[in-house]
Design a protein around this motif. Sequence first.
Motif, PDB file in Angstrom:
ATOM      1  N   SER A 156       4.361  -9.520 -11.396  1.00  0.00           N
ATOM      2  CA  SER A 156       3.603 -10.040 -10.259  1.00  0.00           C
ATOM      3  C   SER A 156       4.390  -9.885  -8.956  1.00  0.00           C
ATOM      4  N   PHE A 157       5.706  -9.985  -9.038  1.00  0.00           N
ATOM      5  CA  PHE A 157       6.541  -9.796  -7.849  1.00  0.00           C
ATOM      6  C   PHE A 157       6.421  -8.362  -7.334  1.00  0.00           C
ATOM      7  N   ILE A 158       6.428  -7.405  -8.239  1.00  0.00           N
ATOM      8  CA  ILE A 158       6.319  -6.000  -7.846  1.00  0.00           C
ATOM      9  C   ILE A 158       4.954  -5.732  -7.232  1.00  0.00           C
ATOM     10  N   ILE A 159       3.912  -6.280  -7.833  1.00  0.00           N
ATOM     11  CA  ILE A 159       2.564  -6.097  -7.292  1.00  0.00           C
ATOM     12  C   ILE A 159       2.458  -6.725  -5.912  1.00  0.00           C
ATOM     13  N   ALA A 160       3.001  -7.932  -5.764  1.00  0.00           N
ATOM     14  CA  ALA A 160       2.967  -8.604  -4.460  1.00  0.00           C
ATOM     15  C   ALA A 160       3.745  -7.799  -3.422  1.00  0.00           C
ATOM     16  N   PHE A 161       4.848  -7.195  -3.824  1.00  0.00           N
ATOM     17  CA  PHE A 161       5.636  -6.366  -2.904  1.00  0.00           C
ATOM     18  C   PHE A 161       4.831  -5.170  -2.417  1.00  0.00           C
ATOM     19  N   PHE A 162       4.146  -4.493  -3.340  1.00  0.00           N
ATOM     20  CA  PHE A 162       3.351  -3.330  -2.949  1.00  0.00           C
ATOM     21  C   PHE A 162       2.170  -3.724  -2.058  1.00  0.00           C
ATOM     22  N   VAL A 163       1.544  -4.840  -2.345  1.00  0.00           N
ATOM     23  CA  VAL A 163       0.439  -5.301  -1.502  1.00  0.00           C
ATOM     24  C   VAL A 163       0.959  -5.602  -0.102  1.00  0.00           C
ATOM     25  N   ALA A 164       2.102  -6.279  -0.019  1.00  0.00           N
ATOM     26  CA  ALA A 164       2.688  -6.578   1.292  1.00  0.00           C
ATOM     27  C   ALA A 164       3.082  -5.294   2.019  1.00  0.00           C
ATOM     28  N   ALA A 165       3.616  -4.314   1.282  1.00  0.00           N
ATOM     29  CA  ALA A 165       3.994  -3.044   1.910  1.00  0.00           C
ATOM     30  C   ALA A 165       2.763  -2.329   2.468  1.00  0.00           C
ATOM     31  N   PHE A 166       1.681  -2.300   1.700  1.00  0.00           N
ATOM     32  CA  PHE A 166       0.448  -1.677   2.199  1.00  0.00           C
ATOM     33  C   PHE A 166      -0.119  -2.443   3.389  1.00  0.00           C
ATOM     34  N   PHE A 208       1.613  -4.146   5.693  1.00  0.00           N
ATOM     35  CA  PHE A 208       2.399  -3.816   6.878  1.00  0.00           C
ATOM     36  C   PHE A 208       2.182  -2.359   7.308  1.00  0.00           C
ATOM     37  N   LEU A 209       1.969  -1.473   6.340  1.00  0.00           N
ATOM     38  CA  LEU A 209       1.664  -0.086   6.677  1.00  0.00           C
ATOM     39  C   LEU A 209       0.338   0.009   7.430  1.00  0.00           C
ATOM     40  N   ALA A 210      -0.648  -0.764   6.986  1.00  0.00           N
ATOM     41  CA  ALA A 210      -1.932  -0.794   7.680  1.00  0.00           C
ATOM     42  C   ALA A 210      -1.777  -1.379   9.087  1.00  0.00           C
ATOM     43  N   LEU A 211      -0.916  -2.379   9.241  1.00  0.00           N
ATOM     44  CA  LEU A 211      -0.665  -2.927  10.578  1.00  0.00           C
ATOM     45  C   LEU A 211      -0.036  -1.889  11.503  1.00  0.00           C
ATOM     46  N   GLY A 213      -2.710   0.528  12.435  1.00  0.00           N
ATOM     47  CA  GLY A 213      -3.707  -0.120  13.279  1.00  0.00           C
ATOM     48  C   GLY A 213      -3.184  -0.531  14.634  1.00  0.00           C
ATOM     49  N   ALA A 214      -1.874  -0.544  14.815  1.00  0.00           N
ATOM     50  CA  ALA A 214      -1.294  -0.976  16.086  1.00  0.00           C
ATOM     51  C   ALA A 214      -1.672  -0.029  17.233  1.00  0.00           C
ATOM     52  N   ARG A 215      -1.974   1.203  16.911  1.00  0.00           N
ATOM     53  CA  ARG A 215      -2.348   2.171  17.942  1.00  0.00           C
ATOM     54  C   ARG A 215      -3.807   2.002  18.368  1.00  0.00           C
ATOM     55  N   ASN A 216      -4.563   1.239  17.600  1.00  0.00           N
ATOM     56  CA  ASN A 216      -5.972   1.042  17.917  1.00  0.00           C
ATOM     57  C   ASN A 216      -6.082  -0.077  18.947  1.00  0.00           C
ATOM     58  N   LEU A 222      -8.463  -7.588  11.312  1.00  0.00           N
ATOM     59  CA  LEU A 222      -8.450  -7.043   9.961  1.00  0.00           C
ATOM     60  C   LEU A 222      -7.267  -7.584   9.156  1.00  0.00           C
ATOM     61  N   ALA A 223      -6.109  -7.677   9.779  1.00  0.00           N
ATOM     62  CA  ALA A 223      -4.929  -8.204   9.086  1.00  0.00           C
ATOM     63  C   ALA A 223      -5.134  -9.661   8.688  1.00  0.00           C
ATOM     64  N   PHE A 224      -5.698 -10.453   9.589  1.00  0.00           N
ATOM     65  CA  PHE A 224      -5.927 -11.863   9.286  1.00  0.00           C
ATOM     66  C   PHE A 224      -6.929 -12.033   8.145  1.00  0.00           C
ATOM     67  N   VAL A 225      -8.000 -11.265   8.182  1.00  0.00           N
ATOM     68  CA  VAL A 225      -9.020 -11.366   7.126  1.00  0.00           C
ATOM     69  C   VAL A 225      -8.443 -10.914   5.785  1.00  0.00           C
TER      70      VAL A 225
END
Length: 106
Positions: free
Chosen positions: A3-13, A15-18, A21-24, A45-48
């Motif tokens: 679960s830690f590894i899955i949570a890490f990948f979700v968090a990485a995705f 932040f990658l999306a942020l 999206g920062a250029r938008n 989108l990040a908050f939701v």
Amino acid sequence: MKSFIIAFFVAAFFFLALIFGARNEQVVTISYFVAQGEFRLPVVLAFVFLAGFLVSWIFALYHIAGLKLALRRANKKLLNAEDKQITESESKTLVVKQSTEKEVDA
């Protein structure tokens, strides 16, 4: 650990999306019950996404805790049943030994 590894990948995705999206620079208007606010689209989108992720984890932890509690109760019942069976078999063995001793004495 899984679960830690899955949570890490979700968090990485997340932040990658942020970062992408920062250029938008598009601004969206969100209407509340009483008020209205204007926010940048990546922030909304990040908050939701984060809110949905947290709500999902809360439900998952609730169900996991319920399953662990049910398993603990089942294990206690199993141990009690095993103890009861052992004491019954010991008492039967004791009765058989006493009856064979009486037959030998006679």
